[in-house]
Motif scaffolding. Structure first.
Motif, PDB file in Angstrom:
ATOM      1  N   CYS A 191       0.888  -1.023   0.047  1.00 35.40           N
ATOM      2  CA  CYS A 191      -0.104  -0.060   0.062  1.00 35.40           C
ATOM      3  C   CYS A 191       0.917   1.286   0.035  1.00 35.40           C
ATOM      4  O   CYS A 191       0.784   2.154  -0.625  1.00 35.40           O
ATOM      5  CB  CYS A 191      -0.867  -0.106   1.221  1.00 35.40           C
ATOM      6  N   GLU A 192       1.960   1.264   0.710  1.00 35.66           N
ATOM      7  CA  GLU A 192       2.718   2.457   0.900  1.00 35.66           C
ATOM      8  C   GLU A 192       3.598   2.690  -0.376  1.00 35.66           C
ATOM      9  O   GLU A 192       3.481   3.910  -0.868  1.00 35.66           O
ATOM     10  CB  GLU A 192       3.704   2.539   2.156  1.00 35.66           C
ATOM     11  N   THR A 244       2.741   6.090  -2.578  1.00 34.87           N
ATOM     12  CA  THR A 244       3.993   6.961  -3.175  1.00 34.87           C
ATOM     13  C   THR A 244       3.800   7.227  -4.675  1.00 34.87           C
ATOM     14  O   THR A 244       4.236   8.287  -4.921  1.00 34.87           O
ATOM     15  CB  THR A 244       5.184   6.565  -2.601  1.00 34.87           C
ATOM     16  N   ASN A 259       0.434  13.182   0.423  1.00 34.30           N
ATOM     17  CA  ASN A 259      -0.291  12.342   1.426  1.00 34.30           C
ATOM     18  C   ASN A 259      -0.036  12.847   2.750  1.00 34.30           C
ATOM     19  O   ASN A 259       1.193  13.151   3.319  1.00 34.30           O
ATOM     20  CB  ASN A 259       0.544  11.011   1.389  1.00 34.30           C
ATOM     21  N   TYR A 276       0.215   8.293   7.243  1.00 29.82           N
ATOM     22  CA  TYR A 276      -0.180   6.878   7.060  1.00 29.82           C
ATOM     23  C   TYR A 276      -0.508   6.242   8.496  1.00 29.82           C
ATOM     24  O   TYR A 276       0.405   6.531   9.478  1.00 29.82           O
ATOM     25  CB  TYR A 276       1.036   5.729   6.680  1.00 29.82           C
ATOM     26  N   ARG A 279      -0.515   3.184  10.633  1.00 30.24           N
ATOM     27  CA  ARG A 279      -0.010   1.629  10.795  1.00 30.24           C
ATOM     28  C   ARG A 279      -0.612   0.917  11.673  1.00 30.24           C
ATOM     29  O   ARG A 279      -1.187   1.214  12.714  1.00 30.24           O
ATOM     30  CB  ARG A 279       1.524   1.809  10.812  1.00 30.24           C
ATOM     31  N   ILE A 310       0.268  -0.792   6.425  1.00 29.45           N
ATOM     32  CA  ILE A 310      -0.779   0.429   6.435  1.00 29.45           C
ATOM     33  C   ILE A 310      -2.241  -0.171   6.660  1.00 29.45           C
ATOM     34  O   ILE A 310      -2.936  -1.070   6.142  1.00 29.45           O
ATOM     35  CB  ILE A 310      -0.735   0.897   4.976  1.00 29.45           C
ATOM     36  N   HIS A 316      -4.455   2.436   7.251  1.00 26.89           N
ATOM     37  CA  HIS A 316      -5.335   3.425   6.528  1.00 26.89           C
ATOM     38  C   HIS A 316      -4.444   4.835   5.991  1.00 26.89           C
ATOM     39  O   HIS A 316      -3.616   5.098   6.537  1.00 26.89           O
ATOM     40  CB  HIS A 316      -6.309   4.108   7.325  1.00 26.89           C
ATOM     41  N   THR A 317      -4.783   4.977   4.759  1.00 26.64           N
ATOM     42  CA  THR A 317      -4.217   6.230   4.199  1.00 26.64           C
ATOM     43  C   THR A 317      -4.981   6.722   3.139  1.00 26.64           C
ATOM     44  O   THR A 317      -6.010   5.929   2.760  1.00 26.64           O
ATOM     45  CB  THR A 317      -2.515   5.895   3.776  1.00 26.64           C
ATOM     46  N   ALA A 369      -5.498   0.530   2.205  1.00 27.65           N
ATOM     47  CA  ALA A 369      -4.820  -0.279   3.219  1.00 27.65           C
ATOM     48  C   ALA A 369      -4.251  -1.518   2.833  1.00 27.65           C
ATOM     49  O   ALA A 369      -4.729  -1.988   1.753  1.00 27.65           O
ATOM     50  CB  ALA A 369      -6.159  -0.427   4.410  1.00 27.65           C
TER      51      ALA A 369
END
Length: 153
Positions: A14-15, A19, A29, A32, A34, A55, A57-58, A71
């Motif tokens: 996800c991260e 990105t 963003n 994050y 975690r 992750i 939620h972001t 996520a």
């Protein structure tokens, strides 16, 4: 009126995906959350050590009206990651240049290009594809053909 936002689930990347999407949409963003940040809950299983940095939620704002959220899926919580084509993110563009720019950026290293960006009977520009992270996208600029899809009654 409710706003439509897309929520995307990932299998541990996800991260990395967000990105990439920050660059595509030229946005920042705000952060994050975690799984390791979640307070312990006796009703839930503990967060496995290998999932604590994943992750939970972001989200990024696309244009002040729409958000892309995501996520990672954690099997210890009973979640199962199944990649499929049941969800697409539809980008309705304001002009042809925007459609071309978004298509070129998002389709880098695409897993599958179902329809390359081009003219169709319903749009001046349309494309559907699965990006390098397995997310299905549609890029649409109706232009003069927008009215062709409206009811003639």
């Amino acid at each position: 009126m409710a706003k439509l936002h897309a929520y995307l689930n990932f299998n541990g990347n996800c991260e990395e995906a967000f990105t990439f999407y920050e660059k595509v949409f030229k946005t920042k963003n705000p952060g994050y959350m975690r799984y390791g940040d979640i307070p312990a809950d006796p009703q839930m299983p503990p967060v496995p050590d290998d999932a604590k940095n994943k992750i939970c939620h972001t989200a990024i704002s696309i244009n002040g009206e729409s958000m892309l959220m995501g996520a990672d899926v954690i099997p210890a919580f009973g979640q199962q990651y199944v990649q499929g084509n049941n969800t697409y993110v539809m980008l309705m563009c304001d002009n042809a240049d925007e459609a071309k720019t978004l298509y070129e950026a998002l389709s880098v290293n695409a897993k599958v290009v179902e329809m390359p960006l081009g003219e169709t009977f319903f749009a001046e520009l349309y494309s559907s594809f699965q990006d390098q992270f397995g997310i299905c996208w549609m890029v649409y600029f109706g232009g003069s053909k927008d009215e062709d899809c409206e009811s003639k009654d």
